[in-house]
Each structure stands twice: as structure tokens, then as C-alpha cells.
Design a protein around this motif. Structure first.
Motif, short mmCIF file in Angstrom:
data_model
loop_
_atom_site.label_atom_id
_atom_site.label_comp_id
_atom_site.label_asym_id
_atom_site.label_seq_id
_atom_site.Cartn_x
_atom_site.Cartn_y
_atom_site.Cartn_z
N TYR A 12 33.68 -51.36 3.48
CA TYR A 12 34.23 -50.49 2.45
C TYR A 12 33.95 -51.04 1.05
O TYR A 12 33.93 -52.25 0.83
CB TYR A 12 35.75 -50.33 2.63
N TRP A 13 33.77 -50.10 0.11
CA TRP A 13 33.63 -50.39 -1.31
C TRP A 13 34.80 -49.77 -2.08
O TRP A 13 35.63 -49.04 -1.52
CB TRP A 13 32.33 -49.81 -1.84
N ASP A 14 34.81 -50.07 -3.35
CA ASP A 14 35.83 -49.61 -4.29
C ASP A 14 36.01 -48.08 -4.22
O ASP A 14 35.04 -47.33 -4.30
CB ASP A 14 35.40 -50.02 -5.71
N GLY A 15 37.26 -47.64 -4.11
CA GLY A 15 37.54 -46.21 -4.05
C GLY A 15 37.15 -45.46 -5.31
O GLY A 15 36.93 -44.24 -5.27
N MET B 154 18.92 -64.12 -6.38
CA MET B 154 17.74 -64.32 -5.54
C MET B 154 17.25 -62.98 -4.99
O MET B 154 17.28 -62.71 -3.79
CB MET B 154 18.06 -65.30 -4.40
N TRP B 155 16.85 -62.11 -5.89
CA TRP B 155 16.34 -60.80 -5.50
C TRP B 155 14.89 -60.93 -5.02
O TRP B 155 14.14 -61.74 -5.57
CB TRP B 155 16.39 -59.84 -6.69
N PRO B 156 14.42 -60.14 -4.06
CA PRO B 156 15.19 -59.12 -3.33
C PRO B 156 15.61 -59.62 -1.94
O PRO B 156 15.50 -58.90 -0.95
CB PRO B 156 14.19 -57.98 -3.22
N SER B 157 16.00 -60.87 -1.83
CA SER B 157 16.35 -61.44 -0.53
C SER B 157 17.53 -60.71 0.08
O SER B 157 18.42 -60.21 -0.62
CB SER B 157 16.67 -62.92 -0.69
N GLU B 158 17.57 -60.65 1.41
CA GLU B 158 18.65 -59.97 2.11
C GLU B 158 19.82 -60.91 2.33
O GLU B 158 19.67 -62.13 2.35
CB GLU B 158 18.15 -59.43 3.46
N SER B 159 21.00 -60.31 2.51
CA SER B 159 22.22 -61.08 2.72
C SER B 159 23.20 -60.22 3.50
O SER B 159 23.17 -58.98 3.41
CB SER B 159 22.83 -61.49 1.38
N ASP B 160 24.07 -60.88 4.26
CA ASP B 160 25.11 -60.14 4.98
C ASP B 160 26.13 -59.54 4.01
O ASP B 160 26.74 -58.52 4.31
CB ASP B 160 25.82 -61.07 5.96
N ARG B 161 26.30 -60.18 2.85
CA ARG B 161 27.28 -59.69 1.86
C ARG B 161 26.63 -59.68 0.48
O ARG B 161 26.98 -60.48 -0.38
CB ARG B 161 28.53 -60.56 1.87
N PRO B 162 25.67 -58.81 0.25
CA PRO B 162 24.97 -58.81 -1.04
C PRO B 162 25.92 -58.43 -2.18
O PRO B 162 26.54 -57.37 -2.17
CB PRO B 162 23.87 -57.76 -0.84
N SER B 163 25.99 -59.31 -3.17
CA SER B 163 26.84 -59.08 -4.34
C SER B 163 26.59 -60.19 -5.33
O SER B 163 26.03 -61.24 -5.00
CB SER B 163 28.33 -59.06 -3.96
N GLY C 177 39.14 -52.58 -4.08
CA GLY C 177 38.63 -53.09 -5.34
C GLY C 177 37.25 -53.70 -5.25
O GLY C 177 36.82 -54.41 -6.17
N ALA C 178 36.52 -53.42 -4.17
CA ALA C 178 35.20 -54.03 -3.97
C ALA C 178 34.11 -53.22 -4.67
O ALA C 178 33.34 -52.50 -4.04
CB ALA C 178 34.90 -54.15 -2.47
N LEU C 179 34.07 -53.33 -6.00
CA LEU C 179 33.13 -52.53 -6.79
C LEU C 179 31.73 -53.16 -6.76
O LEU C 179 31.53 -54.27 -7.26
CB LEU C 179 33.61 -52.43 -8.24
N PRO C 180 30.73 -52.44 -6.20
CA PRO C 180 29.37 -52.99 -6.17
C PRO C 180 28.66 -52.77 -7.51
O PRO C 180 29.06 -51.90 -8.29
CB PRO C 180 28.72 -52.14 -5.07
N PRO C 181 27.64 -53.56 -7.80
CA PRO C 181 27.12 -54.68 -7.02
C PRO C 181 27.84 -55.99 -7.30
O PRO C 181 27.44 -57.03 -6.77
CB PRO C 181 25.67 -54.76 -7.48
N GLY C 182 28.88 -55.94 -8.14
CA GLY C 182 29.58 -57.17 -8.47
C GLY C 182 30.25 -57.80 -7.27
O GLY C 182 30.09 -58.99 -7.00
N PHE C 183 31.01 -56.98 -6.51
CA PHE C 183 31.79 -57.50 -5.40
C PHE C 183 31.21 -57.03 -4.07
O PHE C 183 30.69 -55.91 -3.97
CB PHE C 183 33.25 -57.04 -5.51
N PRO C 184 31.33 -57.85 -3.04
CA PRO C 184 30.78 -57.47 -1.74
C PRO C 184 31.68 -56.46 -1.04
O PRO C 184 32.89 -56.39 -1.29
CB PRO C 184 30.76 -58.80 -0.97
#
Length: 381
Positions: free
Chosen positions: A207-210, A124-133, A191-198
């Protein structure tokens, strides 16, 4: 709350440290490599990881030595359970590549029940979300809580370090059970690799994936050895070196290798150069008269040039087989078992070669061993 840690009995070669790179579905290679390490009774004193390497690190540090291999196997059984297994019947070659691509597409479309599921509002682009992923990783939280004893991580003998990136500041950080109490959120953040994971919130920060900054924790481990000699087993899932690509698919594959290998060879070269420079400084200081050697500035320089003896055993997942550019999210059971078996064989070969070298580290030395296993001969099983 104070954290107590029981020291493991040290081997003559000092600490045994396991450094685990990120790489998604390729991570089963690390599971097989660890099984070979466990078979040789080389349980690690310190495990450091990024992304899938962080999950493996938690499974290792969060279980007793006799449970670790089985918990790693169980994790991979759960993760690969929902992907159709008919690829077993497809031999190596173009059809197997197609089957692998199909399995990757299945994982991307339907998710993995023990790892991640498609978020209904993902497109649902480009809607906003608290945890976009694209995906929800709540299933991974359940899996970690089921397979990892976090009290053991925080109160047990094995050191654990996992890397993540502060989304707003862009800073690379390490969560370490010698500095703070570790929970599943720290592992998931790594392991939170964007945009797949929040992004994952830890202590009020996202935090995102290191792997976005560095996909290997080698530098962190070397910088924090504390003067104790160490044997470091570095298990990488992407190779910095490769052939010149000839197709667009090969271009995508090679680009991923370069991006996620994090130039580990360059890191190793810098560490070796630093050790050699420090050795030169110590040799030069030995030529000074005693009065000059006792000068506070000279002593301070020599103190900063003291190095830990390090033996680095470097394993890299090089077996391509029928893998394609989707190999890091291709979670078929067939490919997982192939990765596991190759990792086991590579580590077993490295351990045999290390034992045959009969070389013992000298104080302040930095040795690198890359025991590349020869490819199987025709007709070999």
C-alpha cells in the motif's frame, strides 16, 4: 479475536468526528486545532485521517484523553528536533522564505531521525529493490510504537479509520478498527507517499499513501455514520482556492494546493445536493395518497432517502506567512510552532462561532460552517 468497544457518552448533537487531511509538515496545524478542541472538552468519538492525518488519528485514538495533546506535542518535538533552529532569529519576509527553503533542504538531505532517514542506495538508479524509495521509514515505526497504545486503538471507545491505496490494484481502501485490528503498519501504509517512502505491506498486499487518490476521508465518514447525527470537524491542510500564480515558485505552490486539497469543496457540495434531493423526494412522497405511499417501491425509495443530520465545521490552513512550495516537507521547529498556534487559534475561533450560532440541527439536515478567522491587525500579537 473479537474486539470490544466501550461507547462514549453522546452529546445532544450526536457523534463528534474528526476528519484529518494529509499534508506532511503542515500537519502541526492539526495538532494545534486538536488542542483547542480538547480544551473545549470536545473529544472525538471517531477520528479518520490520511497520511500525516492518519498518524495524528493514531496518536489520538491510541491514548487516553488526558494524554493526547502531550503525545501530539511529543511527536512534533521529536520530528523537528534535528532541523537547525536558527530560523527563529529570521523575521518574516524574503530571508525567512530562504531560511524555510534551507530547512526543507536539510530535511530532504539528512532525514528526520524520528520519522525517516535517507536510504543509502536511494540514488542507485535504475537498480531494482524490494522496497524502492528514497527514504527508510523504520524510525517512524519506532516512534509509533513508543507513542501509540495500539491495544487501546483496538479495544478502546474511539473509532479509527485511515485510508491507503493498493499499489497493484490502484484501489482506495480504508483500514478501520471496527472491521479489523489495527497495527502500526496500517498507519504507515496511509502515509507511504512515493517515491519518498516505500510501500508498506499489510496482509500480503503493498500500500501507498491514500492521498494519491483522495487526501480527505470526509466521504468515507459520511457514508458510514450509520444514521446517527454528527458534528464533523474537517481540518484541511491545503486550500482548493487560491490566487493566480505569477512566478514559477507560485505555480508549484498552487499546483500542490489543487492536487492535495482533493476538491473537498466539491465533496461538500455533492453531499449538500444529495441531502436536498432526498428532502425533495420526501416532500413529494408526502403528497401521494396513503395507498400509493405504502407501495413497496415508494417505501424502498424513501428508505434510501433517509439522511443523517450533519453539521460540518470546516477548517483550512490558509496562513501562508513565509511558506513556499516546500512547506509540506519543511520541518523546522519555528514553522511547526507557527502552524500549531494558527491551528489552535482557528479552531478556538470556529468553536466560539459555532456556539454563538445557537442553531440546532434538524432531522436530515446538512449544515456547513466555515468560520474563517480574520487576519491579525497591524501591531497585534
Amino acid at each position: 479475536m473479537a474486539t470490544s468497544h466501550t461507547r462514549a457518552t453522546r452529546r445532544p448533537e450526536g457523534l463528534t468526528t474528526l476528519v484529518l487531511q494529509g499534508g506532511g509538515a503542515l500537519g502541526a496545524y492539526q495538532g494545534g486545532a486538536f488542542e483547542a478542541l480538547a480544551d473545549a472538552d470536545r473529544q472525538p468519538d471517531w477520528v479518520a485521517g490520511i497520511s500525516i492525518g492518519a498518524i495524528h488519528a493514531a496518536l489520538i485514538a491510541g491514548n487516553t484523553p488526558d494524554q493526547r495533546v502531550e503525545r501530539l506535542r511529543e511527536f512534533w518535538r521529536r520530528v523537528t528536533a534535528s532541523v537547525p533552529s536558527w530560523a527563529w532569529a529570521v523575521p518574516e519576509g524574503p530571508m525567512r522564505q530562504w531560511a524555510n527553503e534551507w530547512a526543507a533542504a536539510w530535511s530532504a538531505a539528512f532525514g528526520l531521525p524520528a520519522f525517516f532517514v535517507l536510504r543509502p542506495t536511494a540514488l542507485m538508479w535504475p537498480s531494482e529493490s524490494d522496497r524502492p524509495s528514497l527514504y527508510d521509514t523504520e524510525p517512524l515505526l519506532e516512534t509509533l510504537n513508543d507513542l501509540v497504545d495500539f491495544d487501546r486503538i483496538n479495544d478502546g471507545p474511539t473509532r479509527l479509520s485511515v485510508g491507503a491505496v493498493d499499489v497493484e490494484r490502484g484501489n482506495f481502501v480504508y483500514f478501520d478498527n471496527r472491521q479489523q485490528r489495527i497495527g502500526p503498519e496500517h498507519i504507515m501504509a496511509s502515509g507511504a507517499l512515493p517515491p519518498g517512502f516505500p510501500a508498506v505491506t499489510v496482509d500480503g498486499r503493498a500500500y501507498w499513501d491514500g492521498g494519491l487518490v483522495s487526501n480527505t476521508p470526509l466521504q468515507h465518514v459520511v457514508d458510514h455514520l450509520g444514521g446517527e447525527a454528527a458534528t464533523i470537524f474537517q481540518i484541511d491542510l491545503f486550500s482548493a482556492r487560491g490566487a493566480l500564480p505569477r512566478t514559477l515558485a507560485q505555480v508549484a505552490d498552487r499546483e500542490k494546493d489543487i492536487r492535495f486539497s482533493s476538491r473537498t469543496r466539491a465533496v461538500t457540495d455533492r453531499l449538500r445536493e444529495r441531502h436536498e434531493l432526498h428532502q425533495g423526494l420526501r416532500a413529494l412522497a408526502a403528497l401521494l395518497p396513503a395507498a400509493r405511499r405504502s407501495d413497496p417501491q415508494v417505501q424502498a425509495l424513501l428508505a434510501s432517502a433517509h439522511d443523517t443530520a450533519i453539521t460540518l465545521v470546516h477548517l483550512i490552513h490558509r496562513h501562508k506567512g513565509s511558506e513556499t512550495q516546500s512547506r509540506d516537507y519543511e520541518f523546522s521547529r519555528a514553522s511547526m510552532l507557527e502552524h500549531w498556534l494558527v491551528g489552535h487559534a482557528d479552531m478556538a475561533h470556529s468553536l466560539r462561532s459555532l456556539a454563538a450560532s445557537r442553531a440546532h440541527p434538524q432531522p436530515g439536515s446538512f449544515r456547513v460552517f466555515d468560520y474563517t478567522r480574520p487576519p491579525p491587525t497591524a501591531g497585534a500579537t
